[in-house]
Design an enzyme around this catalytic site. Structure first.
Site, PDB file in Angstrom:
ATOM      1  N   CYS A 133      -1.479  -3.589   5.090  1.00  4.72           N
ATOM      2  CA  CYS A 133      -2.743  -4.024   4.830  1.00  4.72           C
ATOM      3  C   CYS A 133      -2.729  -5.387   5.199  1.00  4.72           C
ATOM      4  CB  CYS A 133      -3.146  -3.942   3.497  1.00  4.72           C
ATOM      5  SG  CYS A 133      -1.922  -4.773   2.142  1.00  4.72           S
TER       6      CYS A 133
ATOM      7  N   GLY B 196     -12.783   1.061  -1.779  1.00  2.00           N
ATOM      8  CA  GLY B 196     -12.936   2.193  -0.928  1.00  2.00           C
ATOM      9  C   GLY B 196     -13.729   3.241  -1.762  1.00  2.00           C
TER      10      GLY B 196
ATOM     11  N   CYS C  69       4.934  -2.467  -3.698  1.00  2.00           N
ATOM     12  CA  CYS C  69       3.608  -3.217  -4.161  1.00  2.00           C
ATOM     13  C   CYS C  69       3.226  -2.203  -5.444  1.00  2.00           C
ATOM     14  CB  CYS C  69       2.460  -2.858  -3.144  1.00  2.00           C
ATOM     15  SG  CYS C  69       1.056  -3.482  -3.679  1.00  2.00           S
TER      16      CYS C  69
ATOM     17  N   GLY D 205      -8.335   0.014 -11.275  1.00  2.00           N
ATOM     18  CA  GLY D 205      -7.944  -1.032 -10.071  1.00  2.00           C
ATOM     19  C   GLY D 205      -8.981  -0.480  -8.783  1.00  2.00           C
TER      20      GLY D 205
ATOM     21  N   MET E 237      -7.964  -6.737  -7.141  1.00  2.00           N
ATOM     22  CA  MET E 237      -6.558  -7.333  -7.071  1.00  2.00           C
ATOM     23  C   MET E 237      -6.714  -8.022  -5.665  1.00  2.00           C
ATOM     24  SD  MET E 237      -3.797  -4.822  -8.760  1.00  2.00           S
ATOM     25  CE  MET E 237      -4.791  -3.161  -8.119  1.00  2.00           C
TER      26      MET E 237
ATOM     27  N   ASP F 162     -12.226   6.183  -2.990  1.00  2.00           N
ATOM     28  CA  ASP F 162     -11.319   6.670  -3.752  1.00  2.00           C
ATOM     29  C   ASP F 162     -11.584   6.046  -5.038  1.00  2.00           C
ATOM     30  OD1 ASP F 162     -10.568   8.463  -2.055  1.00  2.00           O
ATOM     31  OD2 ASP F 162      -8.953   7.368  -1.343  1.00  2.00           O
TER      32      ASP F 162
END
Length: 426
Positions: A210, A17, A104, A13, A39, A19
């Site tokens: 978000c 970013g 989520c 996923g 996603m 990470d």
């Protein structure tokens, strides 16, 4: 000699970013066939016509090109709306304060996304950029479907994200890799710099909900929930000190900027039926602190502790906000705690070693034992506050001080009103 990998293909996923970018890099260096999937869970633009998802998708695609791995975008907007956002709105309507990030992860990343990876890319495992560890090992080298996987905190305790993963399905955890579990954030950024992932190496971490972006939360939530005006009531004096547009706009412990009030007020209680919000003067008012709370039945990631049912209680560590320090607690089953019975059966009672501020219904109580995140449960309500229990005579003292202040103000007003003006006659 390179170690044999149990799995060959990993669907990652990729969020756009640093990470997830470094996670992809580390997996590729180990020899995995990595597929980056972005996603898209939200597609409504903010008040400026801007959608952060568009920016993140562009960055995610750039990362995949830079690392020479396949990139795909999948649209989960409908699923997110039905399984996360609608739930969030209903919770706010009911006067609760939900945590959409935990939902989520549970419903999207480790359910819908995992199923997509298996169906579309024929992979057995997925990976994410979370700072967490899996007891099955970094590469799932200890994978055994007959035993349960345990969710372990990341080495970087400040960035550890097990709090947000505390509802992860057991089957999903068995099939998930966390490449960053043994890294700190500083090291991750340096790896990105050295790999010339300059576009995201120092990209700011996303914070808050978000899809709200830079908007004021109260304005945002009022787009989905009809305003129902009510009163701010001083908990000590029971006097109306202001007005609000709906309990859905406020959460426990939040400061209220009430016009005309010199002192700072904070939300202590919300009454859904009357629409009243009871507020207290001062951020550390004892009405904001409780040392017990009631939860729904717990979700245990790798099964409940045997001690909980053999002895009726279990000692562990607790938090209900991601950045809060862990606090020792005792968790007790409903049937074994006659002093703190709750109207909901099969729930749990958590007794804390120290009172905590603004324990909020709708948030999640997350439990730990050593490195392991045991699981979590939605908070139904906090126990009686220090104010209600009158600990150290706090309520008696506060009410006396408020009464003395009120009497002093009345006396001063009386003196001003009865003072005769000096005569101007000669």
């Amino acid at each position: 000699m390179a170690r044999m990998l149990r799995f060959q293909r990993v669907v990652l996923g990729i969020s756009g970013g640093v990470d997830s970018a470094v996670s992809a890099l580390l997996l590729k260096r180990k020899g995995y066939e990595v597929i980056g999937v972005f996603m898209r869970n939200w597609d409504i633009k903010d008040e400026k016509g801007h959608c952060q998802n568009d920016v993140d998708a562009e960055d995610a695609e750039w990362i995949c090109r830079r690392l020479d791995i396949p990139f795909q975008e999948v649209n989960f907007v409908k699923e997110y709306w039905n399984d996360v956002f609608t739930y969030m709105v209903e919770e706010y309507k009911a006067g609760f304060t939900p945590n959409p990030d935990i939902l989520c992860n549970k419903n999207m990343k480790f359910s819908t996304f995992l199923q997509y990876a298996q169906d579309v890319h024929s992979t057995e495992v997925i990976a994410t950029g979370h700072y967490a560890r899996n007891s099955f090992g970094e590469d799932l080298e200890y994978y055994d479907p007959n035993t349960g996987a345990r969710l372990l905190q990341g080495i970087d305790r400040w960035k550890d994200q097990t709090f947000y993963l505390s509802q992860i399905p057991q089957k999903s955890l068995q099939q998930t890799m966390f490449p960053l579990g043994d890294y700190t954030k500083d090291v991750v950024r340096k790896i990105a710099e050295n790999a010339r992932l300059d576009r995201v190496a120092h990209k700011k971490d996303s914070t808050g909900i978000c899809f709200i972006g830079t908007r004021n939360f109260q304005d945002f939530i009022s787009e989905y929930i009809e305003d129902k005006p009510g009163d701010f009531i001083d908990l000590d004096t029971r006097e109306v000190v202001g007005h609000h547009q709906g309990i859905h706009q406020w959460t426990l412990g939040q400061r209220c900027l009430i016009p005309g009030m010199k002192q700072a007020y904070y939300v202590a209680e919300k009454d859904k039926d009357s629409g009243h919000i009871f507020v207290v003067a001062g951020a550390d008012h004892p009405a904001l602190y409780s040392s017990t709370l009631f939860t729904e039945p717990f979700y245990w990631i790798c099964g409940p502790p045997t001690q909980l049912f053999t002895e009726g209680q279990f000692e562990c560590m607790f938090r209900f906000q991601h950045t809060h320090p862990l606090v020792p607690c005792v968790i007790t089953t409903h049937t074994n705690n006659p002093w703190h019975r709750s109207p909901t059966s099969n729930n749990m009672v958590i007794s804390l070693a120290e009172p905590l501020r603004a324990i909020t219904p709708g948030q999640f109580a997350v439990l730990y034992s050593g490195d392991e995140c045991l699981g979590s449960s939605r908070i139904i309500r906090a126990g009686p506050s220090l104010y209600t229990l009158n600990i150290n005579d706090c309520r008696t003292r506060i009410l006396k001080e408020r009464e003395e202040t009120k009497s002093l103000v009345c006396t001063q007003k009386l003196k001003v009103n009865t003072k005769r003006p000096e005569s101007s006659d000669e």
